[in-house]
Enzyme design. Structure first.
Site, PDB file in Angstrom:
ATOM      1  N   CYS A 172      12.107   1.977  -3.881  1.00 48.50           N
ATOM      2  CA  CYS A 172      13.324   2.592  -5.085  1.00 48.50           C
ATOM      3  C   CYS A 172      14.656   2.053  -4.821  1.00 48.50           C
ATOM      4  O   CYS A 172      15.596   2.305  -5.606  1.00 48.50           O
ATOM      5  CB  CYS A 172      12.680   3.980  -5.250  1.00 48.50           C
ATOM      6  SG  CYS A 172      12.393   5.736  -4.189  1.00 48.50           S
ATOM      7  N   HIS A 186      13.047   9.525  -3.325  1.00 45.40           N
ATOM      8  CA  HIS A 186      13.298   8.759  -4.276  1.00 45.40           C
ATOM      9  C   HIS A 186      14.940   8.662  -5.046  1.00 45.40           C
ATOM     10  O   HIS A 186      15.541   9.173  -4.835  1.00 45.40           O
ATOM     11  CB  HIS A 186      12.353   9.529  -5.455  1.00 45.40           C
ATOM     12  CG  HIS A 186      12.369   8.615  -6.860  1.00 45.40           C
ATOM     13  ND1 HIS A 186      11.916   7.100  -6.145  1.00 45.40           N
ATOM     14  CD2 HIS A 186      12.131   8.407  -8.057  1.00 45.40           C
ATOM     15  CE1 HIS A 186      11.527   6.731  -7.876  1.00 45.40           C
ATOM     16  NE2 HIS A 186      11.718   7.147  -8.635  1.00 45.40           N
ATOM     17  N   GLN A 228       9.043  -0.913 -10.318  1.00 49.93           N
ATOM     18  CA  GLN A 228       9.125  -1.475  -8.765  1.00 49.93           C
ATOM     19  C   GLN A 228       7.760  -1.699  -8.446  1.00 49.93           C
ATOM     20  O   GLN A 228       7.404  -2.361  -6.740  1.00 49.93           O
ATOM     21  CB  GLN A 228       9.421  -0.102  -7.827  1.00 49.93           C
ATOM     22  CG  GLN A 228       9.041   0.959  -7.812  1.00 49.93           C
ATOM     23  CD  GLN A 228       9.446   2.204  -7.096  1.00 49.93           C
ATOM     24  OE1 GLN A 228       9.886   2.660  -7.445  1.00 49.93           O
ATOM     25  NE2 GLN A 228       9.028   2.599  -6.366  1.00 49.93           N
TER      26      GLN A 228
END
Length: 473
Positions: A284, A420, A278
């Site tokens: 993400c 995340h 990324q």
């Protein structure tokens, strides 16, 4: 992390939010009231602050080599953050008193002569659990009031000069190796010196992570070792995930028809593509969702595609591109757009640009999306039956993770503070330690060929809180 740096900041105090802390449960698996970990400025008269200041003074004096006791001579600023425990951040001036450490005097006056005060500015991070009567010094940094750089003072300086030189040479050698391995180039000598200082602090952080881990994980130098915690969070994590008021309801997934087998890995069955990167973009969420859809498309059509994350970064109006997003929003955006283009047709740039999506280039579509149950056994059974799963977690231990099964203490890796999004591709055991196999989106030079392995069966780091999948019919 600041010492264990801000991430080790254990923001644990639901009880304090409602005013009374004694006798309440320590269950971390409960959401917070109000904003997560929002700092609150404190007045000098705050009773909790007075207690913490005394604790910080005592720990400072215990660890210093000074002959005289030091006390707080001025409070510069103070704040606290609440989740289930209280994290205090305090900036003070400490000055010499006329009492030697060996004395038992209760009242110690400051020196009247300014030059004998030897005042330092100190920053203390203290984690306090009032209902347990425990306090922990997470971080301490002090500098003489007339010097420009913060230096740690909570040390016993008993090493010889030769040892100090040897340690400096070793540090420089590690930093040079790091720069070569990860092709790091800095704009100036000043910036190089700054990154070396950050690298040094991060080595200490990794060492503390190692001592606290309950699994088989190894922590150390990674490609993120020259980033501060704030830089790492800003460029690689996703603040939207922990904003629970933004989550839209999803329909529940139908339960698996069979119990989970003892182990399963979709990499062995062709449903998982190569690890992607990324870059310095908090996208993400897009990689997690496209990875899930790639697996779903393979299971329905027999073809493993590489789908476009950049399409979501550019065209998903529900999320915030590199500033974060939610998988639930991404599924809805894909349905409205009509599908995803392939990676080759809509390649990744790592920053938001104008939407150039074309319905004529759709490579895969979805019909709906579902949310999985919160029980890890049910998640495993569903994954084995239906394919890789989009999940989110608290990335507390991930910046310096190298290999092995990571198992942070729950108190350090709050399950409600997820930041995340990743892809759950399988599970199993290593040397008796149950794990989840997690495909990350930080490149193949992260972790174990791009994968992170997390303890399974303890809801570690909130891995069970946000599991979802697209559906293709």
């Amino acid at each position: 992390m600041n010492g264990l740096r801000g991430s080790v900041v254990l923001w644990l105090a639901l009880a304090a939010v409602v005013g009374s802390v004694y006798g309440l449960s320590e269950d971390l698996d409960r959401p917070l009231f109000g904003l997560l970990g929002s700092p609150v400025r404190l007045a000098e008269s705050d009773p909790g602050l007075k207690k913490v200041l005394q604790f910080a003074e005592e720990r400072y004096n215990r660890g210093s080599n000074a002959m005289h006791l030091r006390k707080v001579s001025r409070l510069i600023s103070a704040s606290k953050q609440l989740v289930k425990g209280i994290r205090y951040s305090i900036t003070v001036e400490l000055s010499n008193t006329q009492c030697k450490k060996s004395t038992m005097l209760r009242t110690c006056d400051f020196y009247p002569e300014a030059q004998k005060l030897k005042t330092e500015v100190c920053v203390f991070d203290v984690w306090d659990i009032p209902w347990e009567g425990t306090s922990t010094l997470l971080n301490q940094k002090c500098k003489p009031i007339d010097e420009p750089q913060l230096e740690e003072t909570n040390k016993v300086t008993d090493a010889s000069a030769d040892q100090s030189v040897e340690e400096s040479e070793e540090l420089l050698g590690q930093f040079k190796t790091f720069m070569v391995k990860y092709n790091k180039v800095y704009s100036s000598q000043t910036e190089t010196d700054r990154r070396l200082s950050i690298f040094h602090e991060n080595l200490k952080t990794a060492k503390k992570l190692q001592s606290l881990d309950r699994g088989s994980a190894e922590y150390g130098v990674t490609k993120f070792s020259d980033l501060t915690e704030e830089e790492f969070h800003d460029t690689h994590l996703n603040p939207m995930l922990s904003q629970w008021n933004l989550h839209r309801p999803m329909k529940p997934a139908p339960p698996a028809t069979s119990p989970a087998p003892s182990s399963w890995d979709w990499r062995d069955h062709g449903a998982v593509g190569p690890v992607k990167n990324q870059g310095m973009c908090g996208s993400c969420w897009a990689f997690s969702v496209t990875g899930n859809i790639e697996g779903q498309w393979f299971l329905r059509n027999g073809t493993l595609l590489s789908l476009s994350e950049q399409e979501l970064v550019d065209c998903d109006g529900l999320d915030q591109a590199c500033r974060g997003g939610l998988p639930s929003n991404a599924y809805e955006a894909i349905e409205k757009l009509g599908g995803l283009e392939s990676e080759s047709d809509y390649s990744y740039s790592g920053h938001k640009q104008g939407c150039i999506f074309s319905t004529g280039k759709v490579a895969a579509y979805i019909n709906s999306s579902v949310e999985l149950p919160k029980d890890e056994k049910e998640i495993a059974a569903w994954l084995a039956e239906h394919g890789p799963v989009s999940v989110a977690l608290n990335a507390f231990a991930m910046q310096f993770y190298k290999k092995g099964v990571s198992h942070p203490w729950k108190i350090l890796c709050n399950p409600w503070m997820i930041d995340h999004a990743v892809l759950l591709v399988g599970y199993g055991e290593r040397e008796g330690i149950p794990f989840w196999a997690i495909k990350n989106s930080w490149g193949e030079d992260y972790g174990e060929q791009g994968y992170y392995y997390l303890h399974r069966g303890s809801n570690a780091c909130g891995i069970n809180k946000m599991c979802s999948s697209a559906q293709i019919t």
